[in-house]
Design an enzyme around this catalytic site. Structure first.
Site, PDB file in Angstrom:
ATOM      1  N   CYS A 116       5.133 -17.994 -13.961  1.00  0.00           N
ATOM      2  CA  CYS A 116       6.285 -17.871 -14.842  1.00  0.00           C
ATOM      3  C   CYS A 116       6.469 -16.408 -15.225  1.00  0.00           C
ATOM      4  O   CYS A 116       5.521 -15.746 -15.648  1.00  0.00           O
ATOM      5  CB  CYS A 116       6.089 -18.716 -16.097  1.00  0.00           C
ATOM      6  SG  CYS A 116       7.407 -18.480 -17.335  1.00  0.00           S
TER       7      CYS A 116
ATOM      8  N   HIS B 212       0.706 -10.034   1.972  1.00  0.00           N
ATOM      9  CA  HIS B 212       2.051 -10.303   1.461  1.00  0.00           C
ATOM     10  C   HIS B 212       2.095 -11.484   0.496  1.00  0.00           C
ATOM     11  O   HIS B 212       3.164 -12.027   0.221  1.00  0.00           O
ATOM     12  CB  HIS B 212       3.015 -10.527   2.626  1.00  0.00           C
ATOM     13  CG  HIS B 212       3.192  -9.312   3.485  1.00  0.00           C
ATOM     14  ND1 HIS B 212       3.551  -9.362   4.808  1.00  0.00           N
ATOM     15  CD2 HIS B 212       3.041  -7.990   3.202  1.00  0.00           C
ATOM     16  CE1 HIS B 212       3.623  -8.134   5.305  1.00  0.00           C
ATOM     17  NE2 HIS B 212       3.300  -7.292   4.344  1.00  0.00           N
TER      18      HIS B 212
ATOM     19  N   CYS C  94       9.657 -22.837 -15.796  1.00  0.00           N
ATOM     20  CA  CYS C  94       8.395 -23.190 -16.429  1.00  0.00           C
ATOM     21  C   CYS C  94       8.588 -24.347 -17.401  1.00  0.00           C
ATOM     22  O   CYS C  94       9.463 -24.277 -18.279  1.00  0.00           O
ATOM     23  CB  CYS C  94       7.845 -21.965 -17.167  1.00  0.00           C
ATOM     24  SG  CYS C  94       6.325 -22.261 -18.094  1.00  0.00           S
TER      25      CYS C  94
ATOM     26  N   THR D  56       3.256 -19.325  14.377  1.00  0.00           N
ATOM     27  CA  THR D  56       4.353 -19.923  15.144  1.00  0.00           C
ATOM     28  C   THR D  56       3.888 -21.151  15.921  1.00  0.00           C
ATOM     29  O   THR D  56       4.657 -22.093  16.125  1.00  0.00           O
ATOM     30  CB  THR D  56       4.982 -18.903  16.119  1.00  0.00           C
ATOM     31  OG1 THR D  56       3.952 -18.319  16.925  1.00  0.00           O
ATOM     32  CG2 THR D  56       5.706 -17.805  15.360  1.00  0.00           C
TER      33      THR D  56
ATOM     34  N   ILE E 123       2.043 -15.869   4.673  1.00  0.00           N
ATOM     35  CA  ILE E 123       2.035 -16.337   3.284  1.00  0.00           C
ATOM     36  C   ILE E 123       1.872 -17.852   3.196  1.00  0.00           C
ATOM     37  O   ILE E 123       2.087 -18.445   2.149  1.00  0.00           O
ATOM     38  CB  ILE E 123       3.343 -15.927   2.561  1.00  0.00           C
ATOM     39  CG1 ILE E 123       4.572 -16.492   3.293  1.00  0.00           C
ATOM     40  CG2 ILE E 123       3.442 -14.403   2.455  1.00  0.00           C
ATOM     41  CD1 ILE E 123       5.906 -16.212   2.594  1.00  0.00           C
ATOM     42  N   ASP E 124       1.454 -18.480   4.313  1.00  0.00           N
ATOM     43  CA  ASP E 124       1.480 -19.942   4.386  1.00  0.00           C
ATOM     44  C   ASP E 124       0.186 -20.634   3.987  1.00  0.00           C
ATOM     45  O   ASP E 124       0.153 -21.854   3.812  1.00  0.00           O
ATOM     46  CB  ASP E 124       1.869 -20.391   5.794  1.00  0.00           C
ATOM     47  CG  ASP E 124       1.070 -19.681   6.892  1.00  0.00           C
ATOM     48  OD1 ASP E 124      -0.177 -19.664   6.801  1.00  0.00           O
ATOM     49  OD2 ASP E 124       1.692 -19.134   7.822  1.00  0.00           O
TER      50      ASP E 124
ATOM     51  N   ARG F  30      11.092 -11.780  13.888  1.00  0.00           N
ATOM     52  CA  ARG F  30      11.704 -10.835  14.822  1.00  0.00           C
ATOM     53  C   ARG F  30      11.877 -11.312  16.256  1.00  0.00           C
ATOM     54  O   ARG F  30      12.467 -10.613  17.061  1.00  0.00           O
ATOM     55  CB  ARG F  30      10.912  -9.515  14.809  1.00  0.00           C
ATOM     56  CG  ARG F  30      11.090  -8.776  13.513  1.00  0.00           C
ATOM     57  CD  ARG F  30      10.223  -7.548  13.386  1.00  0.00           C
ATOM     58  NE  ARG F  30      10.584  -6.821  12.189  1.00  0.00           N
ATOM     59  CZ  ARG F  30      10.202  -7.160  10.979  1.00  0.00           C
ATOM     60  NH1 ARG F  30       9.438  -8.210  10.794  1.00  0.00           N
ATOM     61  NH2 ARG F  30      10.590  -6.451   9.927  1.00  0.00           N
TER      62      ARG F  30
END
Length: 244
Positions: free
Chosen positions: A131, A123, A153, A30, A107-108, A38
């Site tokens: 693909c 995650h 693809c 963040t 996931i960044d 959340r």
């Protein structure tokens, strides 16, 4: 004053240890401008035609890929985000031989951008895409962002799916196994930027066997009473005060 004493204790534990593991959540990113889910301003408290939990589910992706990607491109990918003080400090601790692994729910890919090498992404990552028809792999987010609608693809025309764990999907067994081993063997376990309500990821903490469980979070968590040290604050501001 209470935070200052907590950071002093954390500094001592880090100085004395060479087997630290970090477990982090959305709060780590963040401070890089990536919204969490959340908090008051998080994705779950914004208004959409359908709940975000529904949109980023496996069944919704399969049934409505256009709607899924409209949300995913707008809210799940942050191509201009940069690592913050927390990411850089963790990389520094690893390079100093103190931190063994970063276990993240994010996931960044910002931990890798900061220089961390042993990063277990529970995650998945927006930077890996495959693909669904021929299995062709695509690194980076451009293949997703550059597509006018549903990414397909170029070789076979199949739909490209991001390597992120959607609702209704299970976590990767190999990643989970490695995370459990790191946590079980850790001397110091630092948990930061997570509300610890997302399972099974949050359940990994029960494998910790040590007596230096550190929780760093803006808001209280359900694990605070079980922690050996609780520091209220932003993870980047706290770790930024640590010297290696």
């Amino acid at each position: 004053m209470e935070q200052t004493r907590g950071i002093e204790t954390l500094q001592n534990w880090i100085s004395e240890s060479s087997n630290i593991v970090f477990f982090g959540g959305a709060g780590v990113s963040t401070e890089s401008g990536i919204p969490d889910f959340r908090s008051q301003d998080g994705l779950y408290n914004q208004t959409y035609d359908e709940p975000p939990e529904t949109i980023i589910s496996h069944s919704y992706f399969m049934r409505y890929p256009e709607k899924f990607y409209r949300f995913y491109k707008a809210k799940m990918i942050a191509p201009n985000a940069k690592p913050n003080a927390a990411h850089y400090k963790l990389a520094e601790l690893e390079q100093a031989g103190k931190l063994k692994a970063v276990i993240t729910q994010n996931i960044d890919g910002l931990h890798q951008d900061a220089g961390s090498r042993e990063v277990l992404e529970l995650h998945g990552s927006v930077r890996r895409n495959d693909c669904m028809r021929c299995g062709e792999h695509f690194d980076g987010v451009d293949v997703i962002l550059d597509a006018p609608g549903v990414p397909r693809c170029p070789r076979c025309g199949g739909i490209i799916k991001p390597d992120v764990v959607l609702y209704e999907e299970g976590l990767d067994d190999t990643t989970l196994y490695k995370a459990v081993n790191y946590i079980r063997q850790a001397d110091v376990l630092i948990v930061g930027g997570t509300s610890l309500v997302v399972y099974p990821a949050a359940g990994l903490l029960r494998y910790y066997r040590g007596n230096k469980l550190v929780l760093i979070n803006l808001q209280p968590t359900g694990m605070d009473s079980q922690a050996d040290l609780v520091i209220a604050g932003k993870i980047g501001q706290v770790l930024g005060q640590i010297t290696v």
